[in-house]
Motif scaffolding. Sequence first.
Motif, PDB file in Angstrom:
ATOM      1  N   GLU A 181      22.307  -7.681  36.839  1.00 36.62           N
ATOM      2  CA  GLU A 181      21.714  -9.035  37.327  1.00 36.62           C
ATOM      3  C   GLU A 181      22.431 -10.149  36.470  1.00 36.62           C
ATOM      4  N   ASP A 182      22.577  -9.890  35.132  1.00 40.56           N
ATOM      5  CA  ASP A 182      23.361 -10.682  34.232  1.00 40.56           C
ATOM      6  C   ASP A 182      24.813 -10.938  34.739  1.00 40.56           C
ATOM      7  N   PHE A 183      25.303  -9.864  35.179  1.00 36.91           N
ATOM      8  CA  PHE A 183      26.916 -10.093  35.610  1.00 36.91           C
ATOM      9  C   PHE A 183      26.997 -10.516  36.942  1.00 36.91           C
ATOM     10  N   GLU A 184      26.082 -10.556  37.665  1.00 39.86           N
ATOM     11  CA  GLU A 184      25.934 -11.336  39.056  1.00 39.86           C
ATOM     12  C   GLU A 184      25.888 -12.865  38.882  1.00 39.86           C
ATOM     13  N   ARG A 185      24.983 -13.099  37.927  1.00 33.95           N
ATOM     14  CA  ARG A 185      24.821 -14.447  37.570  1.00 33.95           C
ATOM     15  C   ARG A 185      25.740 -14.847  36.742  1.00 33.95           C
ATOM     16  N   ASN A 186      26.672 -13.891  36.044  1.00 32.68           N
ATOM     17  CA  ASN A 186      27.722 -14.505  35.339  1.00 32.68           C
ATOM     18  C   ASN A 186      27.352 -15.398  34.197  1.00 32.68           C
ATOM     19  N   ARG A 187      26.309 -15.009  33.545  1.00 29.88           N
ATOM     20  CA  ARG A 187      25.732 -15.701  32.088  1.00 29.88           C
ATOM     21  C   ARG A 187      24.738 -14.780  31.392  1.00 29.88           C
ATOM     22  N   LEU A 188      24.964 -15.153  30.316  1.00 23.25           N
ATOM     23  CA  LEU A 188      24.003 -14.432  29.201  1.00 23.25           C
ATOM     24  C   LEU A 188      22.531 -14.671  29.540  1.00 23.25           C
ATOM     25  N   PRO A 189      21.581 -13.450  29.214  1.00 20.74           N
ATOM     26  CA  PRO A 189      20.096 -13.772  29.768  1.00 20.74           C
ATOM     27  C   PRO A 189      19.811 -15.044  28.855  1.00 20.74           C
ATOM     28  N   VAL A 190      19.189 -15.873  29.643  1.00 23.01           N
ATOM     29  CA  VAL A 190      18.607 -17.208  28.897  1.00 23.01           C
ATOM     30  C   VAL A 190      17.943 -17.063  27.542  1.00 23.01           C
ATOM     31  N   GLU A 191      17.040 -15.996  27.475  1.00 23.19           N
ATOM     32  CA  GLU A 191      16.482 -15.921  26.362  1.00 23.19           C
ATOM     33  C   GLU A 191      17.288 -15.460  24.876  1.00 23.19           C
ATOM     34  N   LEU A 192      18.687 -15.426  25.428  1.00 22.39           N
ATOM     35  CA  LEU A 192      19.695 -14.844  24.104  1.00 22.39           C
ATOM     36  C   LEU A 192      20.266 -16.146  23.496  1.00 22.39           C
ATOM     37  N   THR A 193      20.477 -17.302  24.655  1.00 25.42           N
ATOM     38  CA  THR A 193      21.469 -18.203  24.512  1.00 25.42           C
ATOM     39  C   THR A 193      21.110 -18.958  23.111  1.00 25.42           C
ATOM     40  N   ARG A 194      19.795 -19.142  22.817  1.00 26.78           N
ATOM     41  CA  ARG A 194      19.396 -19.690  21.524  1.00 26.78           C
ATOM     42  C   ARG A 194      19.536 -19.119  20.295  1.00 26.78           C
TER      43      ARG A 194
END
Lengths: 317, 317
Positions: free
Chosen positions: A226-239
């Motif tokens: 799912e992360d790869f489909e959305r093509n972004r890092l899990p939002v919890e990790l971005t911080r």
Amino acid sequence: MRAACHAPIRGDFTGLRGLEWDKMLHCPAQAARAIPTISAATSMSQTRHVFFISDGTGITAETLGHSLLAQFPDTRFRNHRLPFIDSTDKARDCVQRIKDAAIESGIRPIVFNTLVDPSAVAALREADALFLDLFEKFIEPLENELGQRSTHAAGRFHGIADSQDYKKRIEAINFTLAHDDGVSHADLAEADVILVGVSRSGKTPTSLYLAMQFGIKAANYPLIPEDFERNRLPVELTRYRGKLFGLTIGPDRLSQIRQERRPNSRYASLENCLHEIESAQRMMKREGIKWLDSTAKSIEEISTIILQEVRLDPQSY
Amino acid sequence: MRAACHAPIRGDFTGLRGLEWDKMLHCPAQAARAIPTISAATSMSQTRHVFFISDGTGITAETLGHSLLAQFPDTRFRNHRLPFIDSTDKARDCVQRIKDAAIESGIRPIVFNTLVDPSAVAALREADALFLDLFEKFIEPLENELGQRSTHAAGRFHGIADSQDYKKRIEAINFTLAHDDGVSHADLAEADVILVGVSRSGKTPTSLYLAMQFGIKAANYPLIPEDFERNRLPVELTRYRGKLFGLTIGPDRLSQIRQERRPNSRYASLENCLHEIESAQRMMKREGIKWLDSTAKSIEEISTIILQEVRLDPQSY
């Protein structure tokens, strides 16, 4: 009661006759066991018996010993760990064990020891063996260099001298367990490092080793399709970008590991593994996350590299 | 690109300038970091700098070194782990680090090293330091005793020489995680040992250590108030009596640990802790389960005792 508490002599006769376990171990009378004799327990000849003898756990002596013996791949060794040898009586029991091993194999054994108490050392030296004394070899040069006598305090090898350190280590283990596989996002701010990578890339054993050996709070978080489909890092990790470290793995190896979990699944297929790994690497590259390939590395090696890269410098326990 | 991949010199300047990380580590260009100088990083004088230098992870050298240095409680030591020193160039970089540390502290450093390659050792010896060479001190007596030359294969300290062993160890970690805290009854027949005890008696860290250090499949299963009311062992465990080993803990310590989890709860109250511990000990006694008190012991000590008692004799990794 005490008789029933003697440590058994096992297949390869680790454990010590006469050791007074009752001080540290409760041993119900009904648990008494037959004690096999040494002669029945071993049969190989031309095998060199190796003893690791310590007033503590003997784990340090054994780890060092294995490393040294690995330099002699043509010799067969048989290892015996004799821990908690903290009296001359127990050292004398060791002597008997060494003698029995010498008779059984027809060749004198090798002894790695970390005993600190001089009278216990003297008692042990009665045996005919090659003694490799980790304490003696290094403590005298250290005394000379530092201009101090050592305390000769027993049990300091692999001890828990400092209880604050020990508490920190146990807390790290608990934290790591609570933050395995992205189970919890709570308190991620407390993590020293957050490992990311596809499922089965080695995150969990590495996290646990970091906690256990170094007292590092190591969370880990899977990168999933799912992360790869959305093509972004899990939002919890971005911080927590500064704490992220990636693990990757060769597709063949990943497929093999996943096959053992879910045979013949899409999850385990080489094609899918390749796709996930490429996607994860692309994502880590874009996000500026350092990573390493865990395929041919031990958890010790992976952990040591991570410590350097995330600028952590804990003591090793 | 390579410049950005140099390991940073950290607060206590572990990590090595000029180390070619790119061989094992992917390092995106944007992750380049400023490199603080050594003089800015340290300020204490009268501190003895200690280096652990290895062609592998250095964990063995460091563990042994800590144990030896603990014999000198009056001296302040500052530790630096320099792993993966597998070339003469890297050894020369170490020499510079040792020199810098000597200048900074005004006293020559101590070096524990496990380098195997003779030319790397020779390069390292250019530094002015007390060298405690774990390899050299023991390998020659072993060569004489065994009548063989050692292979001088680098990286064998704490290596994963045998991949079967390594696989077994990772499997043990996975098994232990899957059987933590009674989560799963499946495959309990595969367990090497099943730890039992009241909540927070030390079962989980001990199980993980047994798996990580010794490759032991260690399940753990809590004894809970319902078991004491029913006054019998959880039915899932009765088939595996021979594998059970109990942990108990002092009531004060247990109450303290539980307070941190659930402050002012009945669960954490001294009265309840005392009741649970007494009930658990009564049950273990009746069922013939051996146990030990984990209160003042490290997970290394607890694990070593368990190995002897349940007649397991794995290699230490």
